[in-house]
Design a protein around this motif. Structure first.
Motif, PDB file in Angstrom:
ATOM      1  N   ALA A   1     -12.300   2.974   3.099  1.00  0.00           N
ATOM      2  CA  ALA A   1     -11.798   4.102   2.655  1.00  0.00           C
ATOM      3  C   ALA A   1     -12.197   5.317   3.598  1.00  0.00           C
ATOM      4  O   ALA A   1     -11.474   6.216   3.638  1.00  0.00           O
TER       5      ALA A   1
ATOM      6  N   VAL B   1       0.873  -1.311   0.087  1.00  0.00           N
ATOM      7  CA  VAL B   1      -0.062  -0.156   0.019  1.00  0.00           C
ATOM      8  C   VAL B   1       0.933   1.280   0.040  1.00  0.00           C
ATOM      9  O   VAL B   1       0.407   2.347  -0.662  1.00  0.00           O
TER      10      VAL B   1
ATOM     11  N   PRO C   1      -4.919   1.678  -2.718  1.00  0.00           N
ATOM     12  CA  PRO C   1      -5.326   0.371  -1.862  1.00  0.00           C
ATOM     13  C   PRO C   1      -5.036  -0.861  -2.488  1.00  0.00           C
ATOM     14  O   PRO C   1      -4.733  -1.274  -3.697  1.00  0.00           O
TER      15      PRO C   1
ATOM     16  N   SER D   1      -0.987   1.716   6.478  1.00  0.00           N
ATOM     17  CA  SER D   1      -2.413   1.438   5.877  1.00  0.00           C
ATOM     18  C   SER D   1      -3.321   1.148   7.311  1.00  0.00           C
ATOM     19  O   SER D   1      -2.923   0.390   8.429  1.00  0.00           O
TER      20      SER D   1
ATOM     21  N   MET E   1      -6.126   0.335   3.196  1.00  0.00           N
ATOM     22  CA  MET E   1      -6.217   1.706   2.444  1.00  0.00           C
ATOM     23  C   MET E   1      -5.145   2.260   2.986  1.00  0.00           C
ATOM     24  O   MET E   1      -4.769   2.475   4.076  1.00  0.00           O
TER      25      MET E   1
END
Length: 590
Positions: free
Chosen positions: A149, A82, A88, A129, A117
């Motif tokens: 998200a 990520v 993502p 992330s 994400m």
């Protein structure tokens, strides 16, 4: 794709500025608890990645010894992808995904399904992330990824506030100033954290408006919170339920060129801040009469961002002059971003719901004229999903006094399952109409067709014929391809299971299939159903079958629609986990 280096000096400096490491932080642990609850995953992490390791200031569900250490080397890191891609990472099954082949997290941490994400600072550096982890293969839905998200955006905002607060503490000489900055940032982060959670649960624009109103109560305390959307060059008020009916009707839909706070915010793409009535009269004169009628003295309207410009505006009104400070302006700007995402998601869900509803209606045709029999059916989608699925029922009048009945189930309860179900249903219906053959022969034809088409989707079905016999009796003949056994309810309340079941559909060509026959006494009822009626994650299946038999035994003679309603209410209720299809036939009484 442009790849970022893990050892980028500026990114590593940004990581240091967070002050976070391999120790638990209550705020980020809270984020992982929310992810775990909302997405129903066993593990959730806030992972920060440097050039040698990843640390977890937020973690929930991580097993020992990893939970105690709160860190792993990069050999166990999916989150590094990520960071390096600044995008993502969504993996359904890590064991077969070439992007993470050989990663030790698969074997040592049981990471199979993964969705991560990016977490970013104010300069755009990806620090780590926010990830959801499943220990089994997982097909992540668009709605789940949108929720993740949204939460990652809120988590990134908390990281930025933490960095800003630490820098402010370093530069402030006054303890009072430090306390003011910390309190303001804490209030902002709390509002935005609550917003990310509350708005993630909304499914309609009305839900969004209600959630925002609750969020700002106790902080900004407006008298009115309004949501307006752009529709074909006009502004449409979507929060009219919170206004007197005449006022709501006046602003239900008006031209986008009007000089109101909402229209100005949409047209300029910038916040419109009206601190008193004089400012309203100068900048938004078209709304002045309404302000006076409602007793409002000031307002603020911020545009709701969309992919191609503002999609609407979020408006607040107060009954006294009100001036927003810098922190409050930042809160409104961030809140508008969350609201814009929530509204787009609500529109997306509404569109899918409409499509799903139309698709399901087209799949489930009206029942035919069934004389001399009574016939009733019911379909209920799973409480979670797209309100459409792979379960189906069908009834075809073959000849006078003869009906073909079908109940089937294609694995899944989404639109793909429904589309696949439609293909199989149509093929079987064509066989019933065209081929006057026993049910076992028709199911073999469907087996062969699925095999030739390369279709290996797990599918079950029961096909039955009900025929009037000479002399006034009735006979049921059926074949069962791996489906729950139908039940026969006699007029005296006796319940019999119509046993006899062969393998599922589509696994082999020319699968041996067996016909079964039963005489139907006057006033008896045949109930066919899908497994969503009796199968749950927590209850014993045999006990559920007994419960269905007990419920059914007390419904002899009850009109069939009422019988199906009662069976559905007592066995499934409104929160069943799978789709439910029910089909019932009753022979004429004595």
């Amino acid at each position: 794709m442009t790849y970022r280096r893990l050892d980028d000096p500026e990114r590593l400096d940004a990581l240091l500025r967070t002050g976070l490491g391999a120790s638990p932080d209550p705020a980020f642990d809270r984020f992982t608890q929310i992810v775990r609850t909302v997405l129903r995953v066993p593990v959730a992490l806030v992972s920060l990645v440097d050039d040698e390791r990843q640390v977890f200031p937020g973690a929930f569900g991580l097993g020992e010894p990893w939970f105690g250490r709160r860190q792993t080397p990069l050999s166990h890191s999916f989150c590094q992808h990520v960071v390096t891609t600044a995008a993502p990472l969504v993996i359904s099954d890590a064991r077969t995904d070439p992007r993470v082949a050989g990663n030790l997290a698969i074997t040592d941490l049981s990471v199979v399904g993964y969705a991560g994400m990016p977490l970013t600072d104010a300069d755009g550096f990806v620090l780590g992330s926010l990830c959801a982890i499943d220990t089994a293969p997982r097909e992540w839905t668009e709605a789940e990824l949108a929720l993740l998200a949204d939460l990652a955006a809120a988590c990134s905002d908390s990281l930025r506030l933490r960095i800003a607060t630490r820098l402010a503490h370093r530069g402030e000489d006054s303890a009072r100033a430090r306390e003011r900055v910390a309190d303001a940032n804490l209030d902002r982060s709390q509002v935005l954290l609550r917003a990310s959670v509350a708005l993630a649960r909304t499914v309609t624009v009305a839900d969004v408006s209600a959630a925002v109103r609750e969020l700002v109560t106790g902080t900004l305390d407006p008298d009115y919170v309004g949501v307006s959307l752009v529709e074909a060059g006009h502004i449409s008020l979507r929060s009219g339920a919170d206004l007197p009916a005449p006022v709501a009707a006046r602003w239900e839909r008006y031209r986008g060129t009007a000089r109101t706070p909402s229209a100005l915010a949409v047209a300029t793409g910038a916040p419109v801040l009206l601190r008193d009535l004089a400012a309203v009269a100068e900048r938004a004169p078209d709304a002045l009469a309404t302000f006076r009628e409602m007793g409002w003295q000031s307002a603020a309207s911020v545009p709701l961002p969309g992919p191609h410009g503002p999609i609407g505006a979020l408006t607040f009104a107060w009954k006294e002059p009100f001036t927003l400070d810098d922190v409050e302006r930042a809160v409104l700007a961030a809140l508008a971003g969350y609201v814009g995402q929530a509204i787009r998601r609500a529109d997306y869900l509404y569109s899918r719901e409409q499509v799903a509803e139309l698709l399901q209606q087209s799949m489930l045709t009206d029942l035919p004229e069934a004389a001399p029999f009574e016939l009733a059916a019911r379909y209920e989608p799973a409480a979670r999903g797209e309100y459409v699925g792979g379960d189906w029922y069908d009834a075809v009048a073959v000849d006078p006094g003869e009906l073909a009945l079908v109940v089937g189930d294609v694995t899944g309860h989404d639109m793909r399952a429904a589309a696949h179900m439609g293909q199989l249903r149509s093929m079987l219906r064509a066989y019933v109409v065209d081929r006057h053959e026993p049910p076992s022969a028709l199911l073999r034809r469907l087996d062969n067709a699925m095999h030739e088409l390369g279709d290996r989707t797990p599918t079950t079905a029961v096909l039955a014929y009900v025929r009037s016999e000479e002399g006034g009796g009735h006979r049921l003949q059926w074949a069962n391809a791996g489906h729950p056994a139908p039940l026969l309810l006699e007029a005296d309340g006796t319940v019999t299971t119509l046993t006899g079941r062969d393998t599922l559909l589509g696994y082999h060509r020319h699968t041996p299939r067996t016909n079964h026959t039963s005489v139907l006494s006057p006033g008896s009822t045949v109930l066919m159903f899908t497994d969503g009626l009796i199968e749950t994650r927590h209850d014993d299946l045999d006990e559920r079958k007994l419960q269905l038999r007990r419920v059914l035994s007390g419904l002899a003679g009850v009109p069939l629609p009422d019988l199906l309603d009662e069976v559905y209410r007592r066995l499934a209720g409104d929160d069943h986990e799978d789709d439910v299809a029910l089909l019932a036939l009753r022979t004429p009484g004595p």
